[in-house]
Design an enzyme around this catalytic site. Structure first.
Site, PDB file in Angstrom:
ATOM      1  N   ARG A  63       6.283 -45.774  47.084  1.00 42.59           N
ATOM      2  CA  ARG A  63       7.530 -45.195  47.613  1.00 42.59           C
ATOM      3  C   ARG A  63       7.986 -44.024  46.757  1.00 42.59           C
ATOM      4  O   ARG A  63       7.834 -44.046  45.532  1.00 42.59           O
ATOM      5  CB  ARG A  63       8.634 -46.258  47.615  1.00 42.59           C
ATOM      6  CG  ARG A  63       8.386 -47.347  48.613  1.00 42.59           C
ATOM      7  CD  ARG A  63       9.533 -48.311  48.544  1.00 42.59           C
ATOM      8  NE  ARG A  63      10.590 -47.879  49.427  1.00 42.59           N
ATOM      9  CZ  ARG A  63      10.940 -48.555  50.510  1.00 42.59           C
ATOM     10  NH1 ARG A  63      10.342 -49.692  50.814  1.00 42.59           N
ATOM     11  NH2 ARG A  63      11.898 -48.117  51.280  1.00 42.59           N
ATOM     12  N   ASN A 105       2.552 -49.646  24.226  1.00 39.91           N
ATOM     13  CA  ASN A 105       1.495 -50.090  25.140  1.00 39.91           C
ATOM     14  C   ASN A 105       0.389 -50.756  24.331  1.00 39.91           C
ATOM     15  O   ASN A 105       0.210 -50.465  23.153  1.00 39.91           O
ATOM     16  CB  ASN A 105       0.930 -48.863  25.876  1.00 39.91           C
ATOM     17  CG  ASN A 105      -0.184 -49.229  26.838  1.00 39.91           C
ATOM     18  OD1 ASN A 105      -0.093 -50.223  27.576  1.00 39.91           O
ATOM     19  ND2 ASN A 105      -1.255 -48.448  26.840  1.00 39.91           N
ATOM     20  N   HIS A 107      -3.793 -51.305  24.423  1.00 35.64           N
ATOM     21  CA  HIS A 107      -4.986 -50.758  25.073  1.00 35.64           C
ATOM     22  C   HIS A 107      -6.241 -51.434  24.501  1.00 35.64           C
ATOM     23  O   HIS A 107      -6.332 -51.622  23.285  1.00 35.64           O
ATOM     24  CB  HIS A 107      -5.039 -49.238  24.834  1.00 35.64           C
ATOM     25  CG  HIS A 107      -6.187 -48.585  25.527  1.00 35.64           C
ATOM     26  ND1 HIS A 107      -6.195 -48.349  26.887  1.00 35.64           N
ATOM     27  CD2 HIS A 107      -7.392 -48.162  25.063  1.00 35.64           C
ATOM     28  CE1 HIS A 107      -7.346 -47.786  27.220  1.00 35.64           C
ATOM     29  NE2 HIS A 107      -8.095 -47.664  26.129  1.00 35.64           N
ATOM     30  N   GLU A 172      -5.682 -59.149  20.963  1.00 35.11           N
ATOM     31  CA  GLU A 172      -4.440 -58.574  21.510  1.00 35.11           C
ATOM     32  C   GLU A 172      -3.255 -59.512  21.294  1.00 35.11           C
ATOM     33  O   GLU A 172      -2.131 -59.061  21.083  1.00 35.11           O
ATOM     34  CB  GLU A 172      -4.601 -58.296  23.011  1.00 35.11           C
ATOM     35  CG  GLU A 172      -5.527 -57.134  23.301  1.00 35.11           C
ATOM     36  CD  GLU A 172      -5.557 -56.749  24.773  1.00 35.11           C
ATOM     37  OE1 GLU A 172      -6.044 -55.646  25.064  1.00 35.11           O
ATOM     38  OE2 GLU A 172      -5.105 -57.541  25.632  1.00 35.11           O
TER      39      GLU A 172
END
Ligand code: GRF
Length: 187
Positions: A63, A105, A107, A172
């Site tokens: 959208r 973030n 990765h 992680e």
């Protein structure tokens, strides 16, 4: 300690989301997860938001103006920190402007090597000796910002994509909480 109101962005499995939720239940962990945003209506990660009673929103990124909906909700939930965890969309400069040095973030490679997708197959093809994960600040370029924490392991001759992924994802779960603690240590 006053915890930072945090939003976690996901698109898929949500194993990092689950890990951060569990960590954030500790009073001494610097963030409180107040909102989960998913770009995928069917993301498995949403089940963790439900299970732990965390508000969640699906954002239809097809959208127009979907970024406005994100910003509206970040304000509504008084979010001051953002963790991307398997979020498959680029964060716009508009959001980054509003959250300068407040978006991080994780990765699945040792950045700056192997930015982008399909990290494991590219590492194997390249005969890399080491693999790992990186937690970094997000800037306007893909997988590019300042590195906060990196964890690595040696690749064995018989490693394939599947076990590279499982070894990376295990690391992680240590790297992401460690990076968050490190960021807020001096606050
Ligand atoms: C992780 O490997 C992360 O490094 C990458 O996408 C994966 C997300 O996994 N950006 P999950 O959704 O947290 O299980």
């Amino acid at each position: 300690m006053v915890k930072k109101n945090t939003c976690v962005f996901i698109s898929g499995q949500g194993s990092n989301l689950k890990n951060l939720i569990l960590y954030s239940r500790d009073n001494n962990f610097p963030i409180k997860i107040c909102l989960v945003i998913s770009s995928n209506k069917k993301a498995k990660g949403l089940t963790y938001a439900k299970r732990f009673n965390i508000p969640y929103i699906y954002i239809d990124t097809q959208r127009q103006n979907y970024e406005n909906k994100i910003l509206f909700n970040l304000r509504k939930y008084k979010i001051s920190f953002i963790c991307l965890a398997g979020y498959m969309k680029i964060i716009s400069s508009n959001i980054l402007r509003n959250y300068k040095k407040k978006v991080i973030n994780i990765h699945p490679s040792l950045l700056p090597k192997f930015k982008g997708l399909n990290t494991y197959s590219r590492m194997l093809k390249n005969n890399e000796k080491k693999a790992g994960c990186t937690v970094h600040f997000v800037d306007e370029k893909l997988d590019n910002g300042i590195i906060i924490v990196q964890k690595s392991f040696f690749i064995n001759n018989n490693d394939d994509e599947i076990n590279l992924k499982s070894q990376t994802q295990k690391l992680e779960k240590k790297a992401y909480p460690q990076a968050i603690i490190q960021i807020f240590r001096n606050y």
